[in-house]
Motif scaffolding. Structure first.
Motif, PDB file in Angstrom:
ATOM      1  N   UNK A 186       0.830  -1.208   0.000  1.00  0.00           N
ATOM      2  CA  UNK A 186       0.000   0.000   0.000  1.00  0.00           C
ATOM      3  C   UNK A 186       0.865   1.260   0.000  1.00  0.00           C
ATOM      4  N   UNK A 187       2.023   1.185   0.640  1.00  0.00           N
ATOM      5  CA  UNK A 187       2.930   2.333   0.734  1.00  0.00           C
ATOM      6  C   UNK A 187       3.945   2.367  -0.394  1.00  0.00           C
ATOM      7  N   UNK A 188       3.888   1.398  -1.314  1.00  0.00           N
ATOM      8  CA  UNK A 188       4.781   1.404  -2.465  1.00  0.00           C
ATOM      9  C   UNK A 188       6.169   0.862  -2.207  1.00  0.00           C
ATOM     10  N   UNK A 189       6.378   0.214  -1.072  1.00  0.00           N
ATOM     11  CA  UNK A 189       7.695  -0.373  -0.776  1.00  0.00           C
ATOM     12  C   UNK A 189       7.662  -1.851  -1.191  1.00  0.00           C
ATOM     13  N   UNK A 190       7.824  -2.071  -2.496  1.00  0.00           N
ATOM     14  CA  UNK A 190       7.583  -3.392  -3.060  1.00  0.00           C
ATOM     15  C   UNK A 190       8.667  -4.398  -2.697  1.00  0.00           C
ATOM     16  N   UNK A 191       9.902  -3.932  -2.476  1.00  0.00           N
ATOM     17  CA  UNK A 191      10.971  -4.885  -2.155  1.00  0.00           C
ATOM     18  C   UNK A 191      10.711  -5.578  -0.818  1.00  0.00           C
ATOM     19  N   UNK A 192      10.314  -4.803   0.193  1.00  0.00           N
ATOM     20  CA  UNK A 192       9.992  -5.405   1.487  1.00  0.00           C
ATOM     21  C   UNK A 192       8.739  -6.271   1.398  1.00  0.00           C
ATOM     22  N   UNK A 193       7.744  -5.801   0.646  1.00  0.00           N
ATOM     23  CA  UNK A 193       6.517  -6.584   0.482  1.00  0.00           C
ATOM     24  C   UNK A 193       6.820  -7.922  -0.189  1.00  0.00           C
ATOM     25  N   UNK A 194       7.653  -7.898  -1.223  1.00  0.00           N
ATOM     26  CA  UNK A 194       7.991  -9.126  -1.945  1.00  0.00           C
ATOM     27  C   UNK A 194       8.750 -10.095  -1.045  1.00  0.00           C
ATOM     28  N   UNK A 195       9.666  -9.579  -0.240  1.00  0.00           N
ATOM     29  CA  UNK A 195      10.431 -10.449   0.676  1.00  0.00           C
ATOM     30  C   UNK A 195       9.495 -11.160   1.650  1.00  0.00           C
ATOM     31  N   UNK A 196       8.547 -10.408   2.202  1.00  0.00           N
ATOM     32  CA  UNK A 196       7.618 -11.007   3.164  1.00  0.00           C
ATOM     33  C   UNK A 196       6.666 -11.988   2.487  1.00  0.00           C
ATOM     34  N   UNK A 197       6.196 -11.638   1.296  1.00  0.00           N
ATOM     35  CA  UNK A 197       5.327 -12.561   0.562  1.00  0.00           C
ATOM     36  C   UNK A 197       6.075 -13.858   0.227  1.00  0.00           C
ATOM     37  N   UNK A 198       7.359 -13.729  -0.085  1.00  0.00           N
ATOM     38  CA  UNK A 198       8.154 -14.916  -0.436  1.00  0.00           C
ATOM     39  C   UNK A 198       8.259 -15.860   0.753  1.00  0.00           C
TER      40      UNK A 198
END
Length: 450
Positions: free
Chosen positions: A175-187
């Motif tokens: 939601x905040x546009x920080x896709x690298x952290x989001x992707x790491x957590x989703x992984x």
């Protein structure tokens, strides 16, 4: 983990000021309502939701009523079947009780952790209200980054709680546009789901799709393509076993979304021919699922037309754009001004590209100019003159004016465009450079007029 927590967090982070909590005290009050077991304001209070909150506050009354009703129903059933199933039911009840105790403990710990983060957000809102000159999004990012580190350390021995919290935080980072952290957590969450026997295929595919979208946003197209194809293979396997599966509809929707993603990836990688085939398959699925004139089907037609433009197939592309515009204009139930303006704009851009390629008719630039003028007026009225849609349309309107040798009008539009770009969030250097190049060309062409 309670969904009310997600609702409160997302409402606190909402970009639209009118949909956020109006004051820090309003957010704090909603957090207190959640802690007290009352209905929160952060979501539409459906009848089912309000009843569920009532049930949580009046468990004894409802449980007693349910037991009485159940006893009356069971009294109508023969005692012989009860005797046969009694021992089996007792074993199941004991097992479910143990699982419930464990789940309740994990749920309490996860809820406590998220309550603490909500209180951090309340504190952040209070600081902002006191005049601290710090971007609220940066404050939120700091809170969620700290929360992600704490989750890794605090719940290392509780993989279920840890993964559920990672999924919540991944949504927040997205939601905040920080896709690298989001992707790491989703992984990490995906790894947990794949190792858990109770995970459903739809859950796994859904998380894969979130990661695909993030990879596309990060321009990691190779990784996006590989994961998207893996997820699509899973949907194909599911479709072969989907007879009688209650999750089939959800899985079918995920397949359509993944096909859209894969076509986007192929298009961005320059593989337009492959992208056309995927878009056609996606269009057929949407047509069958949503209907010929649905918004989803119209969007798929527009996407297909965009790829056909890249291949120089302007006749097919224009036919699709005109079909979408006609359907939106002919809509009898609440026609959307914005969606009509978008359709006009897409058709006009295609007409201009056809003219530039030499395949357009002589009157195409005039038609494009008229369509773009209508679209720009709509976007300005709906979103403001410095909105991204209005600016993009204004730029293409200047292009159409140049195509018709109306250089003076193009210059006025481009000079105003550059001024608006200064106060627009979309005012990046690439747009400015393109506008300045076109403006210089317009000055040059005007100077050569007799």
């Amino acid at each position: 983990i309670s969904h009310e927590i997600d609702w409160i967090v997302l409402k606190a982070m909402e970009k639209d000021r009118n949909r956020r909590y109006a004051t820090p005290s309003e957010l704090a009050s909603d957090v207190q309502r959640f802690l007290s077991g009352d209905a929160v304001l952060a979501c539409p209070p459906s009848s089912l939701y309000m009843f569920r909150k009532f049930a949580q506050r009046n468990r004894v009354l409802l449980v007693t009523s349910t037991l009485v009703a159940t006893s009356l129903i069971l009294g109508l059933i023969g005692t012989s079947s009860q005797a046969i199933r009694a021992s089996h039911a007792e074993a199941i009840a004991k097992a479910n009780a143990r699982i419930a105790d464990l789940n309740a403990k994990e749920s309490r710990e996860a809820s406590e952790f998220l309550k603490d983060r909500l209180l951090d957000i309340v504190g952040m809102e209070s600081d902002t209200a006191d005049g601290a000159d710090i971007d609220p999004n940066l404050r939120l990012l700091k809170i969620f980054r700290n929360a992600a580190e704490e989750v890794d350390k605090r719940f290392v021995d509780q993989p279920g709680v840890r993964s559920d919290l990672q999924a919540v935080l991944a949504q927040s980072f997205n939601h905040l546009g920080e896709f690298d952290n989001a992707t790491r957590l989703y992984k990490e969450y995906l790894g947990f789901l794949e190792s858990r026997p109770a995970s459903t295929p739809a859950e796994i595919i859904f998380v894969m799709r979130q990661m695909v979208k993030n990879y596309i946003d990060e321009a990691r197209l190779g990784e996006a393509k590989s994961l998207c194809q893996t997820a699509l293979r899973k949907t194909r396997e599911l479709s072969e076993l989907a007879a009688g599966d209650q999750n089939f509809v959800a899985q079918h929707s995920l397949r359509i979304q993944l096909l859209d993603d894969l076509a986007t990836i192929m298009h961005q990688q320059g593989d337009h021919g492959e992208a056309v085939g995927i878009h056609r398959e996606c269009l057929e699925l949407k047509h069958a699922k949503y209907g010929a004139k649905s918004q989803q089907t119209q969007t798929s037609k527009t996407n297909l037309a965009s790829v056909l433009e890249s291949l120089g197939e302007f006749e097919q592309a224009l036919s699709l754009h005109k079909e979408v515009l006609f359907e939106r204009l002919a809509a009898t139930h609440h026609p959307s001004v914005s969606r009509i303006a978008v359709a006009r704009c897409e058709l006009a851009k295609c007409l201009l590209k056809a003219c530039r390629s030499g395949e357009g008719k002589s009157e195409s630039s005039a038609e494009a100019r008229e369509l773009l003028q209508l679209s720009m007026n709509s976007f300005r009225e709906l979103f403001g003159p410095d909105s991204e849609k209005a600016l993009d349309t204004q730029f293409h309107l200047a292009w159409a004016c140049n195509e018709q040798s109306h250089y003076e009008e193009a210059i006025v539009l481009l000079e105003e465009y550059l001024e608006l770009l200064d106060r627009s969030p979309a005012g990046e250097s690439a747009r400015r450079l393109a506008a300045m190049n076109m403006l210089g060309w317009s000055y040059l062409r005007r100077s050569r007029l007799p």
